[in-house]
Design an enzyme around this catalytic site. Structure first.
Site, PDB file in Angstrom:
ATOM      1  N   TRP A   1       0.833  -1.212   0.000  1.00 16.64           N
ATOM      2  CA  TRP A   1       0.000   0.000   0.000  1.00 16.64           C
ATOM      3  C   TRP A   1       0.863   1.255   0.000  1.00 16.64           C
ATOM      4  O   TRP A   1       0.543   2.237  -0.683  1.00 16.64           O
ATOM      5  CB  TRP A   1      -0.935  -0.001   1.219  1.00 16.64           C
ATOM      6  CG  TRP A   1      -1.566   1.336   1.449  1.00 16.64           C
ATOM      7  CD1 TRP A   1      -2.456   1.980   0.635  1.00 16.64           C
ATOM      8  CD2 TRP A   1      -1.334   2.218   2.554  1.00 16.64           C
ATOM      9  NE1 TRP A   1      -2.802   3.200   1.166  1.00 16.64           N
ATOM     10  CE2 TRP A   1      -2.123   3.371   2.334  1.00 16.64           C
ATOM     11  CE3 TRP A   1      -0.552   2.144   3.703  1.00 16.64           C
ATOM     12  CZ2 TRP A   1      -2.143   4.442   3.230  1.00 16.64           C
ATOM     13  CZ3 TRP A   1      -0.568   3.199   4.596  1.00 16.64           C
ATOM     14  CH2 TRP A   1      -1.362   4.338   4.355  1.00 16.64           C
ATOM     15  N   HIS A   2       1.967   1.239   0.729  1.00 19.43           N
ATOM     16  CA  HIS A   2       2.835   2.413   0.748  1.00 19.43           C
ATOM     17  C   HIS A   2       3.473   2.658  -0.618  1.00 19.43           C
ATOM     18  O   HIS A   2       3.745   3.807  -0.988  1.00 19.43           O
ATOM     19  CB  HIS A   2       3.934   2.256   1.810  1.00 19.43           C
ATOM     20  CG  HIS A   2       3.466   2.563   3.195  1.00 19.43           C
ATOM     21  ND1 HIS A   2       3.211   1.591   4.139  1.00 19.43           N
ATOM     22  CD2 HIS A   2       3.181   3.749   3.798  1.00 19.43           C
ATOM     23  CE1 HIS A   2       2.813   2.159   5.256  1.00 19.43           C
ATOM     24  NE2 HIS A   2       2.790   3.467   5.081  1.00 19.43           N
TER      25      HIS A   2
END
Length: 403
Positions: free
Chosen positions: A327-328
């Site tokens: 997600w990052h």
């Protein structure tokens, strides 16, 4: 047209105070100005997504229409039929825009046209609503209230991530002037504390110290005390910048009568890594826990895919933190950051089980607690060094130097 990033420009706070004054006065007299709150929400969204960022504003509008239609369609379908494949399809559709935004830079080398500031946090809210509709926790679909929840401007860019039912209760509740006065006092305190964190401490660590320390770490190359210094300075900058932003968002929410949950609770005082995640970016970690980890563990147990409970928990940790890493961003250091925390929590569980079994042999006093805090602090700071991507920069700098 003026473009103001939330909480980045001093002028933003001046506009904000003037705009919120009628809401504050009305709340002190036991009234809510929902219509006025909607107007200023629109104005501040235009300030954030207008001007040179007009394309982000268009993307935001298209995204909100898509998610609203999806949530509404799933709600009305759920009332008639409850099929797993439809639920899974709704969740996948809800996160597809976010996946596109995250994957595009890694594949094509430029940001996605449908990306905008805060798309992750809006996606978490939308997915949360779909899951709670599936669970039967959300029993009615109110398009207007859903829109207010998704576009609540104090938290739109980077959270904290509120829960729909909690937000709904605050939004609809008639204000108690005495209670609101206490809320106002807390809100003002959080805003001033946010100024200390973001504009003083984060400035010292991030603007004054970090570039110089990073330069020295690159000059000496490899593992050096300057690299260790960079690790600590970056960790402090990351905390004070993000915690300061979160305090602004919570403080402004309080002024509007919405008790947005806190995001940080003295995370560097945690005595193990699990406790750290109960204190750091809490609304995100609790969201991942409730909507990914717990549901995955329940699914594995229900389908009897794995029998050993410890193995189930470990699979859950690895899945959870890998997703958080991806997600990052799709870079090796974000993915390693996620795996690092998964392994750290698995080892923490091993230690806690051993400690419980041999309680009489392991001392527990103030010194051991301080030692545990110190170890946890350094484990976390090293993970932030990985997260920063500076090791990647250092590696390529050393390669270039050798050439």
């Amino acid at each position: 047209m003026i473009n103001l990033q939330p909480y980045e420009n001093p002028m933003y706070f001046i506009y904000l105070f003037v705009a919120l004054l009628p809401i504050i006065i009305a709340m002190l007299y036991g009234k809510k100005l929902h219509w006025y709150q909607t107007i200023i929400s629109f104005v501040f969204l235009v300030l954030a997504f207008g001007g040179v960022k007009w394309h982000e504003g268009i993307a935001l509008i298209a995204y909100i229409i898509f998610e609203m239609v999806l949530i509404g369609a799933y709600f009305y379908y759920r009332q008639k039929v409850n099929q797993t494949w439809v639920f899974c399809s709704a969740v996948v559709l809800a996160i597809i825009p976010l996946i596109i935004v995250k994957v595009t830079p890694a594949v094509y080398g430029h940001p996605s046209l449908i990306g905008f500031l805060g798309i992750s946090y809006l996606t978490f809210k939308a997915v949360q609503m779909i899951m709670e509709i599936r669970d039967g926790a959300i029993k009615e679909f109110d398009p207007w209230l859903t829109l207010q929840f998704l576009l609540f401007f104090p938290t739109i860019s980077s959270g904290p991530i509120d829960r729909y039912r909690r937000f709904k209760g605050d939004y609809e509740r008639k204000p108690d002037p005495q209670k609101y006065l206490q809320l106002l006092d807390k809100g003002v305190w959080y805003i001033f504390l946010g100024f200390l964190y973001k504009f003083v401490l984060a400035y010292i660590f991030g603007t004054l110290l970090l570039p110089n320390v990073g330069k020295m770490a690159l000059t000496y190359g490899g593992i050096s005390w300057w690299l260790v210094a960079y690790m600590y300075v970056y960790s402090m900058d990351l905390f004070f910048d993000f915690a300061g932003y979160s305090l602004f968002a919570v403080g402004i929410s309080y002024l509007m009568g919405i008790e947005t949950p806190m995001n940080f609770n003295r995370p560097f005082c945690a005595w193990n890594i699990k406790e750290f995640w109960n204190r750091w970016h809490m609304t995100l970690s609790f969201w991942f826990r409730d909507y990914i980890y717990m549901r995955l563990v329940f699914f594995i147990m229900k389908k009897k895919l794995i029998k050993n409970r410890i193995t189930i928990a470990n699979v859950g940790y690895l899945t959870l933190f890998l997703i958080m890493g991806f997600w990052h961003g799709l870079t090796w250091y974000y993915i390693v950051y996620g795996l690092y925390h998964a392994v750290a929590i698995i080892l923490c569980d091993v230690w806690l089980r051993y400690k419980k079994k041999h309680r009489s042999k392991i001392p527990s006093n103030r010194f051991t607690k301080l030692l545990a805090i110190f170890i946890t602090f350094n484990v976390v700071c090293f993970s932030f060094l990985i997260f920063s991507g500076f090791l990647d920069t250092l590696f390529f700098h050393n390669i270039a130097t050798l050439k």
